[in-house]
Design a protein around this motif. Structure first.
Motif, PDB file in Angstrom:
ATOM      1  N   ALA A   1       9.370 -10.919  -6.623  1.00 17.21           N
ATOM      2  CA  ALA A   1       9.109  -9.627  -5.978  1.00 17.21           C
ATOM      3  C   ALA A   1       7.880  -9.706  -5.075  1.00 17.21           C
ATOM      4  CB  ALA A   1       8.933  -8.537  -7.028  1.00 17.21           C
ATOM      5  N   ILE A   2       6.866 -10.421  -5.511  1.00 12.21           N
ATOM      6  CA  ILE A   2       5.656 -10.593  -4.692  1.00 12.21           C
ATOM      7  C   ILE A   2       5.992 -11.392  -3.434  1.00 12.21           C
ATOM      8  CG2 ILE A   2       3.423 -11.754  -4.607  1.00 12.21           C
ATOM      9  CD1 ILE A   2       3.172 -11.020  -7.648  1.00 12.21           C
ATOM     10  N   GLN A   3       6.783 -12.448  -3.585  1.00 15.34           N
ATOM     11  CA  GLN A   3       7.167 -13.276  -2.435  1.00 15.34           C
ATOM     12  C   GLN A   3       7.934 -12.462  -1.396  1.00 15.34           C
ATOM     13  OE1 GLN A   3       9.707 -16.595  -3.469  1.00 15.34           O
ATOM     14  NE2 GLN A   3      10.343 -16.908  -1.349  1.00 15.34           N
ATOM     15  N   THR A   4       8.966 -11.754  -1.825  1.00 13.92           N
ATOM     16  CA  THR A   4       9.784 -11.005  -0.872  1.00 13.92           C
ATOM     17  C   THR A   4       9.014  -9.809  -0.311  1.00 13.92           C
ATOM     18  OG1 THR A   4      10.795  -9.765  -2.698  1.00 13.92           O
ATOM     19  CG2 THR A   4      11.965 -11.711  -1.908  1.00 13.92           C
ATOM     20  N   GLY A   5       8.252  -9.145  -1.179  1.00 13.72           N
ATOM     21  CA  GLY A   5       7.452  -8.016  -0.703  1.00 13.72           C
ATOM     22  C   GLY A   5       6.398  -8.423   0.300  1.00 13.72           C
ATOM     23  N   SER A   6       5.830  -9.610   0.119  1.00 20.14           N
ATOM     24  CA  SER A   6       4.842 -10.105   1.073  1.00 20.14           C
ATOM     25  C   SER A   6       5.472 -10.329   2.442  1.00 20.14           C
ATOM     26  CB  SER A   6       4.219 -11.409   0.561  1.00 20.14           C
ATOM     27  OG  SER A   6       3.480 -11.188  -0.617  1.00 20.14           O
ATOM     28  N   ASN A   7       6.678 -10.876   2.477  1.00 16.37           N
ATOM     29  CA  ASN A   7       7.374 -11.058   3.750  1.00 16.37           C
ATOM     30  C   ASN A   7       7.665  -9.719   4.413  1.00 16.37           C
ATOM     31  OD1 ASN A   7       8.076 -13.947   4.471  1.00 16.37           O
ATOM     32  ND2 ASN A   7       8.674 -13.931   2.327  1.00 16.37           N
ATOM     33  N   LEU A   8       8.133  -8.744   3.640  1.00 15.55           N
ATOM     34  CA  LEU A   8       8.392  -7.410   4.173  1.00 15.55           C
ATOM     35  C   LEU A   8       7.134  -6.807   4.782  1.00 15.55           C
ATOM     36  CD1 LEU A   8      10.185  -4.799   4.406  1.00 15.55           C
ATOM     37  CD2 LEU A   8       9.369  -4.230   2.096  1.00 15.55           C
ATOM     38  N   CYS A   9       6.037  -6.891   4.060  1.00 13.31           N
ATOM     39  CA  CYS A   9       4.796  -6.268   4.520  1.00 13.31           C
ATOM     40  C   CYS A   9       4.184  -7.002   5.707  1.00 13.31           C
ATOM     41  CB  CYS A   9       3.793  -6.210   3.371  1.00 13.31           C
ATOM     42  SG  CYS A   9       4.253  -5.066   2.060  1.00 13.31           S
ATOM     43  N   GLN A  10       4.083  -8.314   5.600  1.00 15.41           N
ATOM     44  CA  GLN A  10       3.392  -9.081   6.632  1.00 15.41           C
ATOM     45  C   GLN A  10       4.183  -9.166   7.931  1.00 15.41           C
ATOM     46  OE1 GLN A  10       2.294 -12.878   4.881  1.00 15.41           O
ATOM     47  NE2 GLN A  10       1.431 -11.863   3.084  1.00 15.41           N
ATOM     48  N   LYS A  11       5.500  -9.284   7.826  1.00 13.41           N
ATOM     49  CA  LYS A  11       6.313  -9.497   9.025  1.00 13.41           C
ATOM     50  C   LYS A  11       6.834  -8.208   9.652  1.00 13.41           C
ATOM     51  CE  LYS A  11       7.684 -14.113   7.528  1.00 13.41           C
ATOM     52  NZ  LYS A  11       8.804 -15.016   7.138  1.00 13.41           N
ATOM     53  N   LEU A  12       6.945  -7.133   8.854  1.00 16.99           N
ATOM     54  CA  LEU A  12       7.532  -5.900   9.378  1.00 16.99           C
ATOM     55  C   LEU A  12       6.584  -4.709   9.313  1.00 16.99           C
ATOM     56  CD1 LEU A  12      11.147  -6.125   7.882  1.00 16.99           C
ATOM     57  CD2 LEU A  12      10.254  -7.137   9.972  1.00 16.99           C
ATOM     58  N   LEU A  13       6.081  -4.405   8.128  1.00 16.49           N
ATOM     59  CA  LEU A  13       5.305  -3.172   7.968  1.00 16.49           C
ATOM     60  C   LEU A  13       3.954  -3.234   8.657  1.00 16.49           C
ATOM     61  CD1 LEU A  13       6.069  -2.122   4.272  1.00 16.49           C
ATOM     62  CD2 LEU A  13       7.343  -1.637   6.367  1.00 16.49           C
ATOM     63  N   GLU A  14       3.272  -4.356   8.549  1.00 18.38           N
ATOM     64  CA  GLU A  14       1.962  -4.462   9.212  1.00 18.38           C
ATOM     65  C   GLU A  14       2.072  -4.319  10.737  1.00 18.38           C
ATOM     66  OE1 GLU A  14      -1.016  -4.346   8.141  1.00 18.38           O
ATOM     67  OE2 GLU A  14      -0.918  -4.871   6.018  1.00 18.38           O
ATOM     68  N   PRO A  15       2.993  -5.046  11.403  1.00 17.78           N
ATOM     69  CA  PRO A  15       3.108  -4.855  12.852  1.00 17.78           C
ATOM     70  C   PRO A  15       3.466  -3.426  13.239  1.00 17.78           C
ATOM     71  CG  PRO A  15       4.232  -6.862  12.176  1.00 17.78           C
ATOM     72  CD  PRO A  15       3.844  -6.139  10.920  1.00 17.78           C
ATOM     73  N   LEU A  16       4.314  -2.782  12.437  1.00 18.60           N
ATOM     74  CA  LEU A  16       4.695  -1.405  12.731  1.00 18.60           C
ATOM     75  C   LEU A  16       3.512  -0.470  12.561  1.00 18.60           C
ATOM     76  CD1 LEU A  16       7.101   0.433  13.474  1.00 18.60           C
ATOM     77  CD2 LEU A  16       7.580   0.629  11.013  1.00 18.60           C
ATOM     78  N   GLN A  17       2.751  -0.639  11.492  1.00 13.42           N
ATOM     79  CA  GLN A  17       1.589   0.211  11.259  1.00 13.42           C
ATOM     80  C   GLN A  17       0.484  -0.070  12.269  1.00 13.42           C
ATOM     81  OE1 GLN A  17       0.190   1.881   7.330  1.00 13.42           O
ATOM     82  NE2 GLN A  17      -1.153   0.101   7.475  1.00 13.42           N
ATOM     83  N   ASN A  18       0.331  -1.307  12.681  1.00 13.90           N
ATOM     84  CA  ASN A  18      -0.675  -1.628  13.698  1.00 13.90           C
ATOM     85  C   ASN A  18      -0.406  -0.893  15.001  1.00 13.90           C
ATOM     86  OD1 ASN A  18      -2.066  -3.335  11.987  1.00 13.90           O
ATOM     87  ND2 ASN A  18      -1.071  -5.197  12.731  1.00 13.90           N
ATOM     88  N   LYS A  19       0.861  -0.658  15.304  1.00 14.73           N
ATOM     89  CA  LYS A  19       1.224   0.024  16.550  1.00 14.73           C
ATOM     90  C   LYS A  19       1.185   1.542  16.405  1.00 14.73           C
ATOM     91  CE  LYS A  19       2.935   0.390  20.752  1.00 14.73           C
ATOM     92  NZ  LYS A  19       2.189  -0.048  21.955  1.00 14.73           N
ATOM     93  N   PHE A  20       1.743   2.083  15.326  1.00 16.64           N
ATOM     94  CA  PHE A  20       1.977   3.523  15.222  1.00 16.64           C
ATOM     95  C   PHE A  20       1.040   4.242  14.255  1.00 16.64           C
ATOM     96  CE2 PHE A  20       5.967   1.939  16.916  1.00 16.64           C
ATOM     97  CZ  PHE A  20       6.282   2.890  17.867  1.00 16.64           C
TER      98      PHE A  20
END
Length: 210
Positions: A48-67
């Motif tokens: 769960a940590i491995q997959t969640g890290s990919n979700l956060c680092q690759k998708l959520l962080e870039p989205l939050q950095n923009k919006f």
């Protein structure tokens, strides 16, 4: 890490930092878990940590950095929690466990042996534009053009909340459950899949001030 069996061990899991802005605890809240008294705890925390890290680092962080700030509506579900949600008698509207492996159930591989993770999120700064225009597609196309590692998006009516997924073998699909635009916005092979789509989100960016 073993599956937590105590408050102390669950606190330890919750403190795991998945990315600069997100911790594991952010993704463990579940209304089904709370009402039905079913603990929402991963059977296999390391996965769960491995997959969640990919979700956060690759998708959520870039989205939050923009919006700006992202609100988490629903994210990790244990198999027991999801199974209760998929029980039609309870009308909780969750898909089956098999459909949610490598999706909302982060710590189980899907039928093809791949890992993935999904979170249902709201982009707070997008709400006023969406409520004025109903144009959920603007955000979907921006993500499609600018965060290419997504696997799929599924949009819902309230606040344009949407499932955003990371997967080892991404589907690259955008789907809507919103009345009047239900169905696929794009997917591989569609005429509108390739190329650049800024014409669909330029107005949205201006109104938000980006």
């Amino acid at each position: 890490m073993r599956k937590p069996q105590s408050v102390k061990s669950l606190e330890k899991l919750g403190r795991v930092q998945l990315s600069p802005s997100f911790f594991m605890r952010d993704f463990l809240h579940s209304e089904i878990s709370q009402i039905e008294s079913i603990p929402n705890i991963p059977d296999f925390p390391d996965i769960a940590i491995q997959t969640g890290s990919n979700l956060c680092q690759k998708l959520l962080e870039p989205l939050q950095n923009k919006f700006g700030r992202i609100s988490i509506r629903s994210a990790y579900r244990s198999p027991l929690v999801n199974a209760k949600g998929a029980d039609n008698k309870n009308q909780y509207s969750c898909a089956s466990n098999e459909s949610n492996f490598a999706s909302h159930i982060w710590d189980y591989k899907d039928a093809n042996g791949y890992l993935g993770a999904t979170a249902c999120i709201i982009v707070n700064s997008f709400i006023p534009y969406y409520e004025r225009t109903g144009n959920w597609q603007a955000l979907a196309w921006w993500i499609h053009d600018n965060i290419p590692e997504y696997s799929h998006m599924q949009f819902f009516p309230n606040y344009a909340a949407f499932n955003l997924s990371w997967h080892e073998v991404p589907k690259k699909e955008i789907y809507s459950f919103i009345t009047g635009s239900k169905g696929y916005l794009t997917k591989p092979g569609a005429d509108n899949f390739d190329g650049e789509h800024s014409e669909y989100y330029e107005e949205m960016l201006r109104e938000i001030g980006l």
